[in-house]
Design an enzyme around this catalytic site. Structure first.
Site, mmCIF file in Angstrom:
data_model
loop_
_atom_site.group_PDB
_atom_site.id
_atom_site.type_symbol
_atom_site.label_atom_id
_atom_site.label_comp_id
_atom_site.label_asym_id
_atom_site.label_seq_id
_atom_site.Cartn_x
_atom_site.Cartn_y
_atom_site.Cartn_z
ATOM 1 N N GLU A 156 -31.446 -57.498 -60.818
ATOM 2 C CA GLU A 156 -30.031 -57.561 -61.160
ATOM 3 C C GLU A 156 -29.377 -56.201 -60.951
ATOM 4 O OE1 GLU A 156 -29.768 -61.044 -64.521
ATOM 5 O OE2 GLU A 156 -30.352 -59.064 -65.222
ATOM 6 N N CYS A 169 -24.588 -50.023 -61.457
ATOM 7 C CA CYS A 169 -25.891 -49.843 -62.080
ATOM 8 C C CYS A 169 -26.911 -50.565 -61.210
ATOM 9 C CB CYS A 169 -25.869 -50.418 -63.496
ATOM 10 S SG CYS A 169 -27.440 -50.315 -64.368
ATOM 11 N N CYS A 176 -40.423 -54.000 -64.947
ATOM 12 C CA CYS A 176 -40.654 -52.608 -65.337
ATOM 13 C C CYS A 176 -42.013 -52.517 -66.004
ATOM 14 C CB CYS A 176 -39.564 -52.124 -66.291
ATOM 15 S SG CYS A 176 -39.713 -50.363 -66.735
ATOM 16 N N CYS A 180 -41.344 -50.905 -72.991
ATOM 17 C CA CYS A 180 -40.601 -50.541 -74.200
ATOM 18 C C CYS A 180 -40.229 -51.813 -74.967
ATOM 19 C CB CYS A 180 -39.351 -49.742 -73.847
ATOM 20 S SG CYS A 180 -39.703 -48.215 -72.932
ATOM 21 N N CYS A 183 -36.500 -53.364 -74.888
ATOM 22 C CA CYS A 183 -35.819 -53.555 -73.599
ATOM 23 C C CYS A 183 -36.264 -54.860 -72.961
ATOM 24 C CB CYS A 183 -36.136 -52.379 -72.672
ATOM 25 S SG CYS A 183 -35.367 -52.503 -71.036
ATOM 26 N N CYS A 416 -26.947 -52.078 -70.928
ATOM 27 C CA CYS A 416 -28.219 -51.362 -70.894
ATOM 28 C C CYS A 416 -29.271 -52.086 -71.724
ATOM 29 C CB CYS A 416 -28.042 -49.940 -71.419
ATOM 30 S SG CYS A 416 -27.059 -48.901 -70.332
#
Length: 433
Positions: A156, A169, A176, A180, A183, A416
């Site tokens: 995205e 962005c 990823c 974390c 996230c 974010c």
């Protein structure tokens, strides 16, 4: 931990071995309830054989995307065109169409011979991103794109119009590997690194949409000369875990048109959760991008759980590397800090953060707190307004420039920490395939 019964203040025990790493002599004022520890909600965090959060630095082996003009240097583009049996000067023409006019459509390339146009475009500008879904908010000033890559991986990017600038962005990885727990992107782990051209293509596609008047603004205005002015590597992925391709993409962004996009390096922000060796490498690149460190906690006791890579490089190591970036480049560093209710928003943590930053000097850093953006299945939420204001006030009073960051795109899960390919996205992608 000890609790003040009068104020319900939570702080480390007053000893040299305080578990939260807070110096005992610091003056602390807070009305926070007891510490909330990081934990995943609605998903299971991947762990290694020793029970620690799994970190993925290497990209899984998958089929490589086709080689694209944006993967090559100008000299390599010439050689590639010659390999296709065409004169080398056609490479410059193709670069002009792609980097200046933002098109891969052979029908628009009327300066190329009609009988070889299709062959040249197929060999140099193969399709990289297929748009699966587009969501808009803020009256069309914020757009989230869901892209399918050649192997079915989903990524995205988010395009945002602000007064005086247009920011994109971008994603640098599918998924990823930093794991974390707060996230959404890291919930499924790392699918693969994106290629240089896949990163660049996000910008080219955004520029094309802007020129066609597809990004907010007044419909009567001529948008043909507008383009993305700012890039933030804060989409899916850890940019510095895909270092070479990200930096090759940055070089193409700042290269003058038509060899690249002709952007200003100062308008490009590269972020990381704290891969210290890569930060040091970035310091020596000689490209004055803005560097952002996603810190989220000033003490190792909490950050070890909140940002698993902290098990390799601690808070002080990451801050030292960030300060070294400032020393070598003269560019002020940004510290990103997601404020999570009752977890990392304690007033004493604001004091500790200011203390650590000021220990390294003045004028080298700017802090960007941002209220946590909710993710599916999580009970975590943003800090309350009065707590947020107190956190910001303490940093500013300590001489640390601090600005609460805008939370664009929350309504479309485009803010974010919210970028993730859901099962609904996967179904939509499969239906288009």
């Amino acid at each position: 931990m000890t609790e003040n019964p009068r104020t319900r203040e939570t702080r480390p025990a007053a000893s040299a071995s305080a578990p939260e790493g807070r110096p005992a002599q610091g003056k602390v004022r807070s009305t926070k309830p007891a510490q909330v520890r990081p934990a995943t909600e609605g998903w299971t965090q991947q762990k290694d054989a020793e029970g620690r959060p799994l970190l993925q630095f290497a990209s899984p082996k998958r089929g490589k995307p086709p080689v694209h003009l944006a993967d090559l240097t100008p000299a390599e583009r010439v050689e590639k065109v010659k390999e296709l049996g065409l004169p080398g000067f056609r490479a410059k023409q193709l670069s002009t169409h792609y980097f200046r006019h933002y098109t891969s459509d052979p029908e628009q390339m009327t300066d190329l011979p009609a009988d070889t146009r299709e062959q040249l475009v197929a060999g140099m500008l193969p399709p990289l991103l297929t748009e699966v879904r587009r969501l808009e908010t803020d009256r069309g000033d914020t757009i989230k794109f869901l892209w399918r890559l050649h192997d079915g991986a989903l990524v995205e990017s988010v395009l945002m119009r602000y007064p005086g600038r247009i920011t994109l962005c971008v994603s640098s990885q599918a998924g990823c590997g930093m794991n974390c727990p707060f996230c959404a992107t890291g919930q499924a782990g790392l699918t693969r690194n994106m290629s240089t051209a896949e990163i660049i293509e996000q910008i080219v596609r955004a520029n094309r949409l802007i020129a066609e008047g597809g990004l907010g603004g007044k419909k009567a205005d001529d948008h043909s000369m507008e383009r993305v002015s700012n890039i933030v590597f804060m989409g899916m992925g850890e940019p510095l875990a895909n270092y070479k391709r990200v930096m090759d993409a940055v070089r193409s962004m700042v290269a003058p048109q038509p060899d690249g996009l002709g952007m200003s390096a100062r308008g490009i922000t590269v972020s990381t959760v704290g891969l210290v060796p890569a930060i040091k490498k970035l310091s020596d690149e000689g490209i004055p991008v803005t560097f952002a460190l996603s810190l989220h906690a000033p003490d190792d006791h909490l950050r070890d759980e909140l940002i698993p890579v902290n098990s390799k490089w601690k808070v002080d190591e990451a801050l030292d590397a960030a300060y070294e970036y400032y020393e070598k480049t003269g560019r002020r560093v940004s510290i990103e800090y997601a404020l999570i209710k009752d977890m990392n928003d304690h007033a004493w943590r604001a004091d500790l953060l200011a203390e650590k930053l000021n220990q390294r000097g003045r004028g080298w850093v700017h802090v960007n707190p941002i209220p946590l953006n909710p993710t599916p299945g999580s009970i975590w939420t943003a800090s309350e307004r009065d707590v947020t204001n107190e956190f910001v006030r303490r940093l500013n009073d300590a001489g640390i420039p601090t600005t609460l960051r805008d939370t664009r795109g929350k309504e479309i899960d485009g803010a974010c920490g919210q970028l993730v390919a859901t099962t609904e996205d996967e179904a939509a992608s499969a239906a288009m395939a």
